[in-house]
Scaffold this motif. Structure first.
Motif, mmCIF file in Angstrom:
data_model
loop_
_atom_site.group_PDB
_atom_site.id
_atom_site.type_symbol
_atom_site.label_atom_id
_atom_site.label_comp_id
_atom_site.label_asym_id
_atom_site.label_seq_id
_atom_site.Cartn_x
_atom_site.Cartn_y
_atom_site.Cartn_z
ATOM 1 N N GLY B 96 -65.920 -51.493 -25.497
ATOM 2 C CA GLY B 96 -67.361 -51.036 -25.490
ATOM 3 C C GLY B 96 -67.953 -50.925 -27.009
ATOM 4 O O GLY B 96 -67.263 -51.066 -27.901
ATOM 5 N N GLY B 98 -70.575 -48.438 -29.394
ATOM 6 C CA GLY B 98 -71.502 -47.023 -29.574
ATOM 7 C C GLY B 98 -71.186 -46.203 -28.543
ATOM 8 O O GLY B 98 -70.054 -45.673 -28.116
ATOM 9 N N THR B 99 -72.269 -45.741 -27.969
ATOM 10 C CA THR B 99 -72.141 -44.601 -26.924
ATOM 11 C C THR B 99 -71.443 -45.006 -25.899
ATOM 12 O O THR B 99 -70.951 -44.346 -24.843
ATOM 13 C CB THR B 99 -73.561 -44.013 -26.481
ATOM 14 N N SER B 101 -68.384 -46.639 -25.940
ATOM 15 C CA SER B 101 -67.243 -47.280 -26.032
ATOM 16 C C SER B 101 -66.388 -45.971 -25.396
ATOM 17 O O SER B 101 -66.576 -44.777 -25.442
ATOM 18 C CB SER B 101 -66.862 -47.318 -27.553
#
Lengths: 113, 115
Positions: B96, B98-99, B101
């Motif tokens: 994933g 950023g947020t 991940s």
């Protein structure tokens, strides 16, 4: 060097008690995390945050609250502690989410009797 | 969702011997792969990481790992272990951005180096 400081390092509380674990990072990182480590389970993510005022639910959030008051400070709250929450708790931080290096504190050993 | 398997919970090797700690991951795409080490009474520290490129990555203290996509593996190796390498080693996989991940850890392998 990147630093994540946890307090206290050891804590004993009674069943039903309130406990707050504190974490401060001086890395200027956006992301902060709370994990618990138990034998046979590795590390499991409780809550995390990607900025002051933000909170995200992790994989094992039941029985825990968290609050990110500033970019530096992240708190884990156990409002009605239970023996199943006896564990080693780690706070950590990272710059851009969990695809980058995560920096860990030294841990807080919590015992609920 | 991704997952990590470390099949050997405890490993004992003699000082000076070679070491391999096994790690297999489950993820349909191309993951970010990490090995972390935990010394007694310490938090985890990054040993090495793989994002892309050369599948053999070098880490600190003589450790290396090889990404084998066809086998979904990321085994850790060291040619000659020292007593100070005794620790718990965690393989981790992230996916994933950023947020979104998420980092998933294996259960760890406790390494004991005997004299």
């Amino acid at each position: 060097e990147a630093a994540v400081t946890q307090s206290p390092r050891n804590k004993v509380t009674v069943t039903g008690g309130n406990v707050t674990l504190s974490c401060r990072q001086t890395n200027s990182h956006n992301y902060m995390y709370w994990y618990r480590q138990d034998t046979g389970h590795g590390l499991r993510l409780i809550h995390y945050s990607y900025g002051a005022g933000n909170l995200q639910i992790g994989d094992v959030p039941d029985g825990y609250k968290a609050t990110r008051t500033t970019q530096e400070d992240f708190f884990l709250l156990l409002e009605l502690a239970s023996p199943s929450q006896t564990s080693l708790y780690f706070c950590a931080s990272s710059d851009q989410g969990q695809t980058t290096e995560v920096f860990f504190g030294k841990g807080t050993r919590l015992t609920v009797v | 969702a991704q997952s990590v398997t470390q099949p050997d919970a405890r490993v004992t090797v003699s000082e000076g011997a070679s070491l391999q700690l096994r790690c297999k991951y489950s993820y349909s795409g191309t993951p970010y792969l990490f090995w972390y080490v935990q010394y007694p009474r310490q938090g985890l520290q990054l040993l090495l990481k793989y994002y892309s490129g050369d599948p053999v990555v070098q880490g600190v203290n003589g450790f290396e790992a090889e990404f084998i996509k066809s086998n979904s593996s990321f085994h850790l190796r060291k040619a000659s272990v020292h007593w100070s390498d005794s620790a718990v080693y965690f393989c981790a996989v992230s996916a994933g951005q950023g947020t979104g991940s998420k980092l998933s850890f294996g259960k760890g392998a406790k390494l004991t180096v005997s004299p």
